[in-house]
Every structure is written in structure tokens, then in C-alpha cells.
Design an enzyme around this catalytic site. Structure first.
Site, PDB file in Angstrom:
ATOM      1  N   LYS A 160       0.865  -1.190   0.000  1.00  0.00           N
ATOM      2  CA  LYS A 160       0.000   0.000   0.000  1.00  0.00           C
ATOM      3  C   LYS A 160       0.894   1.230   0.000  1.00  0.00           C
ATOM      4  CE  LYS A 160      -3.971   1.604   2.803  1.00  0.00           C
ATOM      5  NZ  LYS A 160      -4.853   1.216   3.935  1.00  0.00           N
ATOM      6  N   SER A 188      -9.623   0.745   2.942  1.00  0.00           N
ATOM      7  CA  SER A 188      -8.826   1.627   2.116  1.00  0.00           C
ATOM      8  C   SER A 188      -7.688   0.927   1.391  1.00  0.00           C
ATOM      9  CB  SER A 188      -8.246   2.750   2.971  1.00  0.00           C
ATOM     10  OG  SER A 188      -7.323   2.242   3.933  1.00  0.00           O
ATOM     11  N   SER A 192      -9.567  -1.681   7.088  1.00  0.00           N
ATOM     12  CA  SER A 192      -9.004  -1.447   5.760  1.00  0.00           C
ATOM     13  C   SER A 192      -8.234  -2.619   5.177  1.00  0.00           C
ATOM     14  CB  SER A 192      -8.122  -0.195   5.771  1.00  0.00           C
ATOM     15  OG  SER A 192      -8.927   0.953   5.866  1.00  0.00           O
TER      16      SER A 192
END
Lengths: 60, 455
Positions: free
Chosen positions: B74, B150, B174
Site C-alpha cells: 500500500k 482503504s 481497511s
């Protein structure tokens, strides 16, 4: 807080923190804050003993 | 190919790290145009790291545990030479990171090969990875739908087979939300277990880092390689490495398992309830139990997130409001205005809830709950229809994960097979520091065919 109180709060609190918000911005932020108010109501109405301690640096 | 299959192939001489990495780069090239999971591909670095693994092999030296396994992170993880975007265009002008995040360093030492950085909701505040600056990440199972967030780039990259492993963060769900919606395995360890050094924060007292993969043993191997205390992260627990990969063969005999009812039933759609029942039925003697005041625990997570997240970005909002992600800038701004009394009460409720849940774990080892209320929703959707109620989509996708991360419990999310056309996941939850139990339960579900990553 009522919707009017939420809007008034946003205007005052944002101003106190140095944000210069337009009327449209105030309305958008107040709409978001209204959801947080619902959440906060769930917390504030929940009775805990005075000795209850917060967990500012939470460690399970 | 799965991560541990790659390691075995390289050890046996059936493949080289270079060939594995070139294949991963080719899959990224083929699929990323549609899926939009990657925001950067580290081609040169990947080739350099692969060559180093192949050189070790050629010299007859021992290979590290994840030798030659491609992975991505990420884009809130520091990667040497890249600006750490954290999903925000405002960060593009920042200086590139001068060293890797701690977990990236540990995976490099374990022989894994970084191939790129992945898309996310701006500053991790969202559950859909509809990033205005970098575009939405599309769900590989149905590109018209969201990958969740996310960490949507992480979930989608694994689900599309671009990488066997991806690192991600989880503050309110997330990792677990995109794992559920993309149909992959996702581990959010205990708060404080994995070092956050070199990752961009969102909510200090709730931020966790973890991993996503296509099998339980791949995730376990990755997790084992990342464990260990870190004095530079104030939240890092000073605990020794407690390997779990070797524990997966132990099965689940003697494990006391319960399905969470009440709040977790009321807020689950039909597919989520069916998935949870299917998982519970795979454990002999599974019971049903309710956690107390779950809705207030979720409220505590909600308020803490608003207050800490808003405080973190207050100055940036004052200076660069127009450059902020439109999907969440007003949420951050409202968060900055959170009264202190709400925040303190939220932290008190959190401590109370943790204590009550610890009593439940005296009776049960693993708790089962749906990970998301529904399957992946169409990109652009604003509302969620759930059991006759219309709820705002972006905050509501995390309503089943937030109460659990609020008290830092370890959770493995598993994709449940045979329930619906689109994937849906279930959370396997254990007491603090008992990731081994979550992962043993997940391995059992794979063995009996209840959990699997869709082909």
C-alpha cells in the site's frame, strides 16, 4: 445537537481553529459532523463509573 | 503461483527468482490498466533483488524463507526512492523516502522482492478506494465494482494474481473490507504486534499493519517474517517472534468456537449471514454468543478516528483544502472539530469494551463474524441497502470490522466459498496475541473446502 446547533458549532469551532469556511463548506462539514454527533450521543448517554479510565495509548 | 510454491520452486531449481519476477511484472503490465491497483512499479529494484536471490542460489548459499516471492505495498509504506503518497496528490512533491519502512526491510531480509506500491483511499479514510487523484481501483471479480478499501490496491493486486502477497494497513477495517470484497485472505494482527515505523499514520491509537494473500500459509509465512519488536514505534509490543506457520498443521481439535450474534446478525445482509453460518458449521460444537454494547464500541472507534485523523491533518487542511481528496476532506475537517469530551468518553468506552470482551475469551478461543455487511458494491454508489435500511455506503462498509479493531484484537478474514457469485469474507477473531488461533481456524476452513480464494 439540533441541525441548527451543529451548524452554529461548526462556524464557531472552525473559526476558533483558523478555518475560513464558505457557507457551502459549513453546510457540508455540519452534515458530516451530524453523523459524529449520533455516534457521540451513544457514548455520552452510556453510564460508566467515575473511576473508569480512558485508554489513550491502548495496549491490549 | 502461491508464495510458498514459488519458494519451493526456486529452492528446487524449478524456477529462478528472475523468471518469477518477470512473470509478475508481465501480469501487472497485462492487468493493471483495467484494475488500477498499482501507483508505482519498481521494475529496476525488483530485477536487482531477484538477481541477488539467483546469485545466492548459484553460490549454493542458504536461501531466506521468502526467497524470490514478489509482493507489493500500500502506498503509505516508505519505499526507498519513492515519495510516500498515502493516497494523496499533495504528497507527490515530498522528498522520496531515504529508507524502506521497517516491514519492507524485514521482508527484504526474508528474500521477498518488492515490485511496487498500491492504490488506496486518500490518507486511508474510506472503504472503497475511489481515489480522485489516482482513479478508482476496480474489483478483479467484477471491474464495475469497488475493490473495497482503504487497502483496495492490495486486495485487488492479490485477487488479480499480480502478486501473491501484499502489505496493507487496517485502522477500522481497511485490510478486512477489501479482503472480503476481493475474495482473498487478510490478516490484521494484534495492535502493537507489527512495527509501523516508516508508514504514514492515520489514527495513532488504532493503526495496524498486516498482510493479504491467496492462502493461509502464504499469509502466515509473510507475517512470521515481519514479526519482532521495534523500539522506534511507540506502540510496538516488546514481544518475541511467535511463529505461526508451523502451527497450522495442528488442526482445531479442542478449539472453542462461537459465532457472534446480535449486532453482527442485525447488520449483515443475506450473503454475509450465509457465509458466517457456513463457517460456523465447519466447527464442531460451535456456539452463539453476543458481545456487549457493540454499537457503542463502534461509536468509540468512529469518534476516535475522527478526532485523531482530523488532528493529524488540521494544518494541511488549513493550507491546502482544495488539494485534499474531495471524498474525505470534510470528514477530516469535521474530525478536527471533535470536542475533547467526546474523545475522552470514547477512550473510556473502549477500555470498558476491551475488558468485557476479555471475559468472553475466557469461554471461547475463536469468534466468527461477517467481515462486510454486503458483497462489493458498484463504483460510484453512495448508499447501501441493508435489511430494509438505507445507509451511507462509505462509513457503513466498516460497521462489522470497527468494533473489533477498536480493541486491537487479531483477526484473519477468510473468503468463503460457495455462498454467492461475488466474494464475501468472514472474520476469525481471537484474544490479543493469539494470531495463531485465527490462522489455525483459517487453515482448517481451507482444508475442509469452506474458505478459498476464487480462481
Amino acid at each position: 445537537m439540533t441541525p441548527e446547533e451543529t451548524t452554529a458549532y461548526v462556524q464557531v469551532a472552525a473559526g476558533a481553529q483558523g478555518f475560513e469556511l464558505s457557507t457551502e463548506q459549513v453546510a457540508r462539514v455540519a452534515a458530516v459532523l451530524a453523523r459524529t454527533v449520533e455516534m457521540a450521543d451513544l457514548l455520552m448517554e452510556f453510564d460508566l463509573p467515575e473511576s473508569a479510565e480512558p485508554a489513550p495509548q491502548f495496549r491490549p | 503461483m502461491r508464495a510458498l510454491e514459488i519458494v519451493a520452486a526456486i529452492r528446487s531449481g524449478g524456477a529462478t527468482a528472475t523468471s518469477v519476477v518477470e512473470a509478475a511484472l508481465a501480469r501487472i503490465e497485462a492487468h493493471n490498466g483495467t484494475i488500477n491497483a498499482f501507483t508505482a512499479v519498481t521494475v529496476e529494484r525488483a530485477r536487482r533483488e531477484a538477481a541477488a536471490i539467483d546469485a545466492l542460489k548459484a553460490q549454493g548459499k542458504p536461501l531466506p524463507p521468502l526467497a524470490g516471492v514478489p509482493y507489493a505495498v500500500k502506498n503509505l509504506f516508505d519505499v526507498e526512492g519513492l515519495a510516500t503518497l498515502a493516497g494523496s496528490r499533495l504528497h507527490e512533491s515530498r522528498r522520496p523516502a531515504t529508507q524502506d519502512a521497517m516491514l519492507v526491510r524485514r521482508l527484504r531480509e526474508a528474500g521477498a522482492i518488492l515490485v511496487g506500491a498500491l492504490n488506496m483511499d486518500a490518507y486511508a479514510y474510506g472503504f472503497t478506494t475511489e481515489n480522485t487523484a489516482y482513479g478508482p481501483t476496480r474489483n478483479p471479480r467484477d471491474p464495475a465494482r469497488s475493490a473495497g478499501g482503504s487497502s483496495g490496491g492490495s486486495g485487488a493486486a492479490v485477487a488479480a494474481g499480480m502478486v501473491p502477497l501484499a502489505l496493507a494497513s487496517d485502522t477500522n477495517g481497511s485490510i478486512r473490507v477489501p479482503a472480503s470484497l476481493c475474495g482473498v485472505f487478510g490478516l490484521k494482527p494484534t495492535y502493537g504486534r507489527l512495527s509501523r515505523t516508516g508508514s504514514f499514520p492515520f489514527v495513532y491509537s488504532l493503526d495496524h499493519l498486516g498482510a493479504m494473500g491467496a492462502t493461509t500459509d502464504d499469509v502466515a509465512a509473510c507475517y512470521d517474517a515481519m514479526q519482532g519488536p521495534d523500539a522506534t514505534d511507540p506502540a510496538s509490543a516488546q514481544r518475541p517472534v511467535e511463529p505461526v506457520l508451523q502451527e497450522l498443521v495442528r488442526g482445531v481439535d479442542g478449539l472453542r468456537v462461537a459465532r457472534l450474534g446480535g449486532y453482527f446478525d442485525i447488520n449483515a445482509g443475506e450473503e454475509a449471514r450465509a457465509a458466517t453460518r457456513r463457517v460456523a458449521n465447519a466447527f464442531e460444537g460451535a456456539r452463539e454468543v453476543e458481545l456487549p454494547e457493540v454499537e457503542r464500541a463502534r461509536a468509540a472507534a468512529f469518534v476516535i478516528t475522527a478526532a485523531e485523523g482530523g488532528t493529524l491533518h488540521r494544518k494541511t487542511l488549513q493550507q491546502h483544502y482544495d488539494g485534499f481528496e474531495p471524498h474525505n476532506r470534510d470528514r477530516f475537517l469535521a474530525g478536527a472539530l471533535t470536542p475533547g469530551t467526546w474523545y475522552v468518553k470514547a477512550q473510556k468506552v473502549r477500555a470498558w469494551f476491551a475488558h468485557r470482551c476479555s471475559e468472553i475469551f475466557e469461554r471461547f478461543d475463536v469468534l466468527i463474524a461477517p467481515a462486510t455487511p454486503v458483497v462489493a458494491q458498484p463504483l460510484g454508489a453512495e448508499w447501501l441497502e441493508l435489511n430494509g435500511r438505507s445507509l451511507p455506503l462509505r462509513p457503513s462498509l466498516g460497521m462489522l470490522t470497527q468494533p473489533i479493531s477498536c480493541i486491537g484484537l487479531p483477526v484473519m478474514t477468510v473468503p468463503v466459498a460457495g455462498v454467492s457469485a461475488l466474494p464475501i469474507g468472514v472474520q476469525l477473531i481471537a484474544a490479543p496475541w493469539r494470531e495463531d488461533l485465527c490462522l489455525r481456524a483459517a487453515a482448517h476452513l481451507e482444508r475442509v473446502g469452506v474458505a478459498s480464494c476464487p480462481a
